[in-house]
Design an enzyme around this catalytic site. Structure first.
Site, PDB file in Angstrom:
ATOM      1  N   LYS A 283      32.017  27.694 -33.757  1.00  0.00           N
ATOM      2  CA  LYS A 283      32.775  28.947 -33.805  1.00  0.00           C
ATOM      3  C   LYS A 283      34.293  28.438 -34.150  1.00  0.00           C
ATOM      4  O   LYS A 283      35.253  29.257 -34.471  1.00  0.00           O
ATOM      5  CB  LYS A 283      32.764  29.339 -32.351  1.00  0.00           C
TER       6      LYS A 283
ATOM      7  N   ARG B 233      33.267  31.143 -15.436  1.00  0.00           N
ATOM      8  CA  ARG B 233      33.320  32.044 -16.668  1.00  0.00           C
ATOM      9  C   ARG B 233      31.727  32.509 -16.631  1.00  0.00           C
ATOM     10  O   ARG B 233      31.272  33.336 -15.659  1.00  0.00           O
ATOM     11  CB  ARG B 233      33.344  31.222 -18.259  1.00  0.00           C
TER      12      ARG B 233
HETATM   13  C1  LIG Z   1      32.593  26.781 -27.122  1.00  0.00           C
HETATM   14  C2  LIG Z   1      31.492  26.692 -26.362  1.00  0.00           C
HETATM   15  C3  LIG Z   1      30.734  25.471 -26.444  1.00  0.00           C
HETATM   16  C4  LIG Z   1      31.371  24.130 -27.435  1.00  0.00           C
HETATM   17  O1  LIG Z   1      32.606  23.599 -26.583  1.00  0.00           O
HETATM   18  P1  LIG Z   1      33.479  22.376 -27.080  1.00  0.00           P
HETATM   19  O2  LIG Z   1      34.278  22.264 -25.936  1.00  0.00           O
HETATM   20  O3  LIG Z   1      33.918  22.862 -28.329  1.00  0.00           O
HETATM   21  O4  LIG Z   1      32.411  21.363 -27.307  1.00  0.00           O
HETATM   22  C5  LIG Z   1      29.800  25.422 -25.689  1.00  0.00           C
HETATM   23  N1  LIG Z   1      29.121  26.305 -25.157  1.00  0.00           N
HETATM   24  C6  LIG Z   1      29.501  27.555 -24.986  1.00  0.00           C
HETATM   25  C7  LIG Z   1      28.887  28.363 -24.302  1.00  0.00           C
HETATM   26  C8  LIG Z   1      30.710  27.647 -25.717  1.00  0.00           C
HETATM   27  O5  LIG Z   1      31.291  28.870 -25.735  1.00  0.00           O
END
Ligand SMILES: *Cc1c(COP(=O)(O)O)cnc(C)c1O
Length: 353
Positions: free
Chosen positions: A36, A131
């Site tokens: 993402k 969250r």
């Molecule tokens: C963005 C996201 C990740 C990845 O997080 P990083 O800190 O970029 O490794 C993992 N799990 C979820 C649910 C996320 O939204």
């Protein structure tokens, strides 16, 4: 070359991925490569796959759709809990998704059943970051309901820390997830294939063997893309410049360091404060707040300092950098927030080698 431009070094990206995949492999942990942060920019996604990621995750179904269209055949998960309005696309395009609402999981089952498919579900559990996720005490009841759904494969449970609430992943809060997995398996006589323990931050728990043994998957974005957040592994020397911004200078002039006249609000409704450092050599780069969270930029040359920004202008102090002139390109290292905004901006070109 068209500026501003994000320069992507695919070899460095592949290398970062590979180091993380190997680090995790030693502990039998699978890496879900999270795309993402780069809007699933395809050449970069291919580098992540080349580095050994066997599964991908993205928060946006649009990115997943694009990856499918371009022929990415790896398992891809939607990692933001699905909207009820996108259920059909989620079932069509993603192998599975992270979920926290029974109503949504029921809708996924209904759709998958109609299409003669099975959709994999990882139930998110909130261990304190507040969250997404069900509260741990509710996980058993909701599991019972999920297990009744005909077209859902209940793949496992997961958690996320260090995002919204800033709660650090620890042995203690990650163990809530591991214990819960044991509890669910015992109560319902099932086996959970995936215990998805966290994101880039959670990698640090591998250092002191602080990751509870049941965790067998991590979802990694930032550490792969930018080599950051993995502070406990300085010896692995992750590349922090796989993505670099280059912006072009459009004005260089000697000007005072304090604005002249009565000061009210800036373009973003704030009252700016400037220290008086006398006359300085100031440069303007053609990049602004519509393109990038400017706070996430760090000039690669120490002698350049960021003074401020507006929608389209980045103001730099180049007093100590005499070689910066109109037409010069300045380079910046990126934070995660700068990266995601730049990759999203139509005004910023993406170049890779
Ligand atoms: C963005 C996201 C990740 C990845 O997080 P990083 O800190 O970029 O490794 C993992 N799990 C979820 C649910 C996320 O939204």
């Amino acid at each position: 070359m068209i500026y501003p431009s994000v320069k992507i070094d695919l070899e460095k990206l592949r290398n970062n991925t590979n180091r993380i995949v190997n680090l995790c492999k030693e502990k039998d942990i699978e890496v879900m490569g999270i795309t993402k942060g780069i809007c699933a920019f395809l050449p970069a996604v291919r580098a992540i796959i080349g580095g050994g990621a066997k599964k991908l995750g993205d928060s946006r179904i649009k990115n997943i759709k694009m990856m499918r269209k371009e022929g990415i055949g790896l398992p891809i998960y939607l990692i933001r809990c699905p909207m009820l309005s996108e259920i059909k696309e989620v079932v069509d395009l993603a192998d599975g998704s992270l979920n926290s609402e029974l109503e949504v999981i029921k809708a996924l089952s209904y759709e998958a059943l109609a299409e003669g498919k099975k959709h994999k579900v990882i139930l998110m559990v909130d261990v304190g970051d507040l969250r997404e996720g069900v509260m741990p005490e509710d996980a058993l009841d909701i599991t019972e309901e999920i297990l009744k759904l005909p077209a859902i494969e209940f793949e496992g449970i997961g958690t996320n820390t260090g995002c919204f609430g800033g709660v650090k992943p620890t042995y203690r809060n990650t163990k809530i997830l591991a214990d819960l997995a044991n509890c669910i398996e015992k109560k319902y006589s099932i086996e959970l294939k995936t215990i998805s323990g966290g994101n880039s931050d959670t990698l640090n728990l591998l250092k002191e063997s602080e990751l509870p043994p049941r965790v067998n998957q991590l979802r990694i974005g930032e550490a792969i893309l930018l080599g950051t957040r993995v502070n406990k592994f300085p010896e692995l020397q992750f590349y922090r410049d796989s993505f670099v911004l280059e912006a072009e200078i459009i004005e260089v002039k000697m000007k005072p360091s304090r604005p002249i006249g009565e000061i009210a609000c800036d373009a973003f409704g704030k009252v700016p404060v400037f220290e008086d450092k006398g006359l300085m050599r100031r440069a303007i780069a053609a990049i602004g707040r519509q393109d990038c969270i400017i706070e996430g930029l760090s000039p690669l040359k120490d002698l350049i300092e960021i003074i401020g920004s507006s929608s389209d202008h980045l103001i730099l102090d180049v007093t100590k950098s005499k070689d910066i002139n109109v037409g010069s390109k300045v380079r910046f290292r990126l934070s995660y927030s700068a990266l995601i905004t730049l990759m999203n901006s139509n005004y910023v070109t993406k170049n890779y080698s």
